[in-house]
Design a protein around this motif. Structure first.
Motif, PDB file in Angstrom:
ATOM      1  N   ARG A  52      -9.444   1.168 -16.026  1.00  0.00           N
ATOM      2  CA  ARG A  52      -8.603   0.237 -15.276  1.00  0.00           C
ATOM      3  C   ARG A  52      -8.105   0.813 -13.959  1.00  0.00           C
ATOM      4  O   ARG A  52      -7.633   0.064 -13.103  1.00  0.00           O
TER       5      ARG A  52
ATOM      6  N   ALA B 152     -12.259  -1.517 -10.861  1.00  0.00           N
ATOM      7  CA  ALA B 152     -11.241  -2.377 -11.466  1.00  0.00           C
ATOM      8  C   ALA B 152     -10.606  -3.317 -10.452  1.00  0.00           C
ATOM      9  O   ALA B 152      -9.969  -4.288 -10.822  1.00  0.00           O
TER      10      ALA B 152
ATOM     11  N   HIS C 187      -6.587  -4.126 -11.373  1.00  0.00           N
ATOM     12  CA  HIS C 187      -6.858  -3.212 -12.495  1.00  0.00           C
ATOM     13  C   HIS C 187      -7.488  -3.930 -13.684  1.00  0.00           C
ATOM     14  O   HIS C 187      -7.064  -3.778 -14.819  1.00  0.00           O
TER      15      HIS C 187
ATOM     16  N   ARG D 207     -16.034  -5.924 -15.722  1.00  0.00           N
ATOM     17  CA  ARG D 207     -16.889  -5.459 -14.642  1.00  0.00           C
ATOM     18  C   ARG D 207     -18.002  -6.462 -14.394  1.00  0.00           C
ATOM     19  O   ARG D 207     -18.442  -7.174 -15.286  1.00  0.00           O
TER      20      ARG D 207
END
Length: 106
Positions: A86, A91, A95, A99
């Motif tokens: 994160r 990220a 965060h 993906r």
């Protein structure tokens, strides 16, 4: 010969990708339910650094696993482990644990 046959070695020899992509998910789950110390014991294996120290096929749960805990374990994205991503560049500013795919390139 009377050698011990290994199904895993014969049909799917362990590689970095196998450990990091597949077994890391099992490691994450086992780390939550097994006795303390499991996470650290197999950390290098889950990261693909030491493929000779294989994880066990199963573990005994340290305590009874209720359905709510089980759901949370299955939703795990490696939060608060060495594989928690994160904080890396992928990220993004929020965060995110998700993906873009593909996660590997040739």
């Amino acid at each position: 010969p009377k050698e011990q046959f290994s199904f895993a070695d014969a049909y799917d020899p362990m590689s970095f990708v196998g450990a990091r992509v597949c077994d890391a998910r099992v490691w994450s789950f086992f780390s939550k339910v097994a006795s303390p110390g499991f996470e650290k014991r197999y950390e290098n294996y889950a990261m693909g650094k030491n493929l000779t120290d294989r994880m066990p096929l199963f573990v005994k749960a340290a305590k009874k696993v209720n359905i709510t805990d089980f759901f949370n374990y299955m939703r795990n994205h490696y939060e608060d482990t060495v594989l928690d991503d994160r904080q890396d560049i992928g990220a993004g500013p929020f965060h995110s644990v998700f993906r873009n795919r593909p996660s590997m390139w040739q």
